[in-house]
Write an enzyme that holds these catalytic residues in place. Structure first.
Site, PDB file in Angstrom:
ATOM      1  N   GLY A  89       0.439  -1.423   0.268  1.00  0.00           N
ATOM      2  CA  GLY A  89      -0.426  -0.165   0.088  1.00  0.00           C
ATOM      3  C   GLY A  89       0.901   0.867   0.065  1.00  0.00           C
ATOM      4  N   CYS A  90       0.508   2.386   0.528  1.00  0.00           N
ATOM      5  CA  CYS A  90       0.947   3.241   0.592  1.00  0.00           C
ATOM      6  C   CYS A  90       2.798   3.269   1.547  1.00  0.00           C
ATOM      7  CB  CYS A  90       0.536   4.209   2.221  1.00  0.00           C
ATOM      8  SG  CYS A  90      -1.476   4.851   1.191  1.00  0.00           S
ATOM      9  N   ALA A  91       3.174   2.301   2.281  1.00  0.00           N
ATOM     10  CA  ALA A  91       4.130   2.183   2.711  1.00  0.00           C
ATOM     11  C   ALA A  91       5.014   1.954   1.449  1.00  0.00           C
ATOM     12  CB  ALA A  91       5.032   1.265   3.731  1.00  0.00           C
ATOM     13  N   ALA A  92       4.616   1.884   0.732  1.00  0.00           N
ATOM     14  CA  ALA A  92       5.672   0.744  -0.614  1.00  0.00           C
ATOM     15  C   ALA A  92       6.616   1.850  -1.735  1.00  0.00           C
ATOM     16  CB  ALA A  92       4.734   0.069  -1.921  1.00  0.00           C
TER      17      ALA A  92
END
Length: 383
Positions: free
Chosen positions: A137-140
């Site tokens: 998700g956004c951590a990628a």
């Protein structure tokens, strides 16, 4: 040290403002029992506008998962190459100089990955490694930087291209009426970003250390429910509280590097929402201004998932305020709850050249001193 060069970022041409979003919520859900709460939460995001791959009228329709995923693939192929070319130009490299492509996205699915298509169509070497990341998700965005860093540490002459492609609007689900879903409908935007990590040379953030941290027992807080209609985004109301356990992880990684996380020169933080940035400012004891790059991304583009950190880094470059040697942190947060973090210093080609010259002069001086003392003088005595 590997250097993260200036990112290139592109947003679609269709724009929806905060006022448009609030009016749509009132029109589509006039009888929703929690509409006032949803409107207040959306209004508090600080998102002035977002960019979408389709006009809002088309976005609100749901032609089915197959149709949406086909659009994801078509839009990715239409929009990614231009951003890749700009990122390569920023790094002063060509496609044939790239040794690995890291492609991150959580809003559509392709197999083979878009990496294979890029290699076939843009002149990347056939031996280019491929690393698609789809489930962070956004951590990628942070994970992509860290994996590129690791690869360049293992292969010091290598260069890595990072691509983040997020069309969050293609995940809109008209039947999801929870407050978390309504908030998400007013928060997320679409964007494509790319950057190059050079093993040697380049101007940007010289990467020195990276790390990851997972907050225990929070796997259900940010998630997808995959159904026949596609990806249904699940957002727990406790997500905004995650900076309390994550701030110590940032402090710990900085301390391992001999740095104080509260006394750095720049901060690139995933702008999941204003509460994230407000809390992190408080827990790290840094002024709100420290997160100005992330706030600008949130205000102008919304939460663009994995592309947030790359856009915030672009803003750091364009402000031009980072002096050589300035220390900073980059952190992305996403499902897990996972934090992907890295530390680095600002470095320019000029500063690298000056450092190289200094080393050469020092080396020559040491060799001359050793020669003057005679061949039997131990080198250790000179050093």
């Amino acid at each position: 040290m590997p250097t993260l060069c200036k990112p290139a970022v592109s947003v679609p041409e269709h724009v929806i403002t905060m006022e448009d979003t609030l009016e749509l919520a009132r029109t589509l859900h006039p009888d929703h029992p929690q509409l006032p709460l949803a409107l207040r939460l959306i209004g508090n995001t600080g998102v002035a506008k977002r960019h979408l791959v389709q006009p809002i009228e088309e976005t609100l329709k749901h032609p089915g998962f197959e149709s949406r995923n086909a659009m994801y693939e078509a839009e990715a192929k239409a929009r990614v190459p231009q951003v890749v070319r700009e990122a390569l130009g920023n790094a002063e490299l060509r496609a044939e100089d790239i040794d690995m492509i890291v492609y991150v996205s959580c809003t559509g699915f392709m197999m083979p990955s878009l990496t294979a298509w890029l290699i076939n169509t843009m002149g990347f070497p056939g031996h280019t490694r491929q690393l698609p990341i789809a489930q962070l998700g956004c951590a990628a965005g942070g994970a992509a930087i860290n994996r590129a860093h690791d690869f360049c540490e293992a292969y010091p002459d290598a260069n890595v291209l990072i691509v983040a492609c997020e069309f969050c609007s293609l995940c809109y689900q008209p039947t999801d009426l929870g407050v978390g879903s309504l908030l998400s409908n007013g928060l997320f935007g679409d964007a494509v970003a790319a950057s190059v990590v050079r093993g040697k040379g380049g101007t940007g953030i010289s990467l020195e250390r990276n790390g990851s941290h997972l907050v225990p027992d929070t796997t259900g807080w940010i998630a997808y429910s995959v159904r026949s209609t596609g990806f249904h985004f699940l957002l727990d109301k406790r997500v905004p509280t995650t900076m309390e356990p994550l701030a110590p992880a940032l402090r710990a990684m900085a301390a391992q590097h001999g740095w104080d996380a509260g006394e750095l020169d720049f901060y690139i933080i995933h702008a999941g929402g204003p509460r994230i940035l407000d809390d992190l400012s408080r827990f790290l004891e840094v002024p709100q201004e420290a997160f100005r790059f992330s706030r600008a991304t949130l205000t102008e583009y919304g939460n663009i998932a994995s592309a947030v950190v790359l856009d915030a880094i672009r803003r750091l470059f364009e402000e031009g305020s980072a002096a050589d040697g300035a220390r900073g942190i980059v952190a992305g947060f996403g499902p897990g709850i996972t934090a992907e973090m890295c530390l680095g210093r600002w470095a320019s080609e000029l500063s690298e050249a000056a450092l190289t010259t200094e080393r050469q002069v020092l080396g020559s001086a040491l060799r001359g001193t050793a020669a003057g003392h005679g061949a039997d003088t131990p080198t250790e005595t000179v050093l």
